[in-house]
Scaffold this active site. Structure first.
Site, PDB file in Angstrom:
ATOM      1  N   LYS A   4       0.666  -1.309   0.012  1.00 43.99           N
ATOM      2  CA  LYS A   4       0.043   0.083  -0.042  1.00 43.99           C
ATOM      3  C   LYS A   4       0.872   1.150   0.033  1.00 43.99           C
ATOM      4  CE  LYS A   4      -1.968  -0.779   3.857  1.00 43.99           C
ATOM      5  NZ  LYS A   4      -1.231  -1.927   4.579  1.00 43.99           N
ATOM      6  N   ARG A  61      11.830  -5.797   4.979  1.00 40.93           N
ATOM      7  CA  ARG A  61      11.569  -4.439   4.626  1.00 40.93           C
ATOM      8  C   ARG A  61      12.506  -3.510   5.508  1.00 40.93           C
ATOM      9  NH1 ARG A  61       5.538  -2.311   5.099  1.00 40.93           N
ATOM     10  NH2 ARG A  61       5.610  -2.955   7.107  1.00 40.93           N
ATOM     11  N   ARG A  97      -9.118   0.563  10.190  1.00 37.12           N
ATOM     12  CA  ARG A  97      -8.660  -0.889  10.293  1.00 37.12           C
ATOM     13  C   ARG A  97      -9.857  -1.520  10.945  1.00 37.12           C
ATOM     14  NH1 ARG A  97      -3.194   0.363   9.400  1.00 37.12           N
ATOM     15  NH2 ARG A  97      -1.839  -1.138  10.597  1.00 37.12           N
ATOM     16  N   ARG A 110       0.208  -8.735  14.353  1.00 38.04           N
ATOM     17  CA  ARG A 110      -0.293  -7.714  13.630  1.00 38.04           C
ATOM     18  C   ARG A 110      -1.001  -8.440  12.615  1.00 38.04           C
ATOM     19  NH1 ARG A 110       4.249  -4.382  11.237  1.00 38.04           N
ATOM     20  NH2 ARG A 110       2.919  -3.075  10.290  1.00 38.04           N
ATOM     21  N   ARG A 119      11.943  -1.707  11.335  1.00 30.31           N
ATOM     22  CA  ARG A 119      10.838  -1.426  12.449  1.00 30.31           C
ATOM     23  C   ARG A 119      10.751  -2.206  13.430  1.00 30.31           C
ATOM     24  NH1 ARG A 119       5.698   0.394   8.978  1.00 30.31           N
ATOM     25  NH2 ARG A 119       4.627  -0.524  10.726  1.00 30.31           N
TER      26      ARG A 119
END
Ligand code: AMP
Length: 212
Positions: free
Chosen positions: A15, A125, A88, A170, A159
């Site tokens: 996204k 990532r 969300r 998550r 992160r």
């Protein structure tokens, strides 16, 4: 081209990458509630202190906090937005409709992707702490190890919440909360599902088709 866009998808579904491209090429404003929250944490504001633990444990912040922050950072009379990471929950979807989108035209895009592929994408990532450019150590590594291609800073962060244990949490939360959100937009006939494991150009052109 006056449609607002809502990007829905699990962590790592691409996204943010697509939003940045739409921003650069079509002038959309990219509004990521995750980025806004991380910014509050980085600035050590009162809100940042309140949400730090919640985010590092992979939980969602409460709906009112999330929508309040979003509303403080957008003005639909001036710009077209991509809402990335918001809504969300079904409650957030309803609040977005009533308090922000009102009569503005919009589309929701759901980035569909296989779970295992997502884990790979997110674990590898790295995000530039200076300019926000997103890399993947396997699929799209920086030209010089540890250095951002875009701004030259050697500040590629992993992160905390992208590390495996929190990531699983998550995903688990995402899987349970997304279905009613998708159903909400499906019922309004504004939902488009795209295969997010395809190449970035194809996905970009599909999104462009929706808004043109
Ligand atoms: P993201 O960068 O979108 O993956 O968001 C990172 C974290 O910020 C999430 O795991 C949540 O803790 C929090 N967050 C971001 N957006 C929202 C939202 N719309 N509602 C609740 N929490 C959010």
């Amino acid at each position: 081209m006056n449609l607002q866009l809502i990007f829905l998808g699990a962590p790592g579904s691409g996204k943010g990458t697509q939003a940045k491209r739409l921003k650069d090429e079509l002038g959309y404003e990219h509004l990521s509630t995750g980025d806004l929250l991380r910014n509050e944490i980085a600035k050590n504001t009162k809100l940042g202190q309140e949400v730090r633990k919640i985010i590092s444990s992979g939980q969602l912040v409460d709906d009112v906090t999330a929508i309040t922050l979003l509303k403080l950072n957008c003005d639909l009379t001036k710009k077209n937005y991509i809402f990335d990471g918001f809504p969300r929950t079904l409650n957030q979807a309803k609040m977005l409709e009533e308090e922000v989108l009102k009569n503005y035209g919009y589309r929701a895009v759901y980035f569909e992707m296989d779970f295992d592929q997502l884990v790979k994408r997110v674990e590898y990532r790295r995000v530039c702490g200076n300019c926000g450019k997103i890399f993947n150590l396997i699929f799209s590594p920086p030209k010089i190890e540890g250095v951002c291609d875009q701004c030259g800073e050697a500040k590629l962060d992993h992160r905390e919440d992208d590390k495996e244990k929190i990531l699983r949490k998550r995903f688990e939360i995402f899987t349970t909360t997304i279905s009613p959100v998708n159903a909400f937009y499906q019922q309004k006939n504004v939902l488009l599902k795209i295969n997010a494991s395809g190449d970035q150009d194809t996905i970009f052109h599909k999104i462009k088709d929706i808004i043109s």
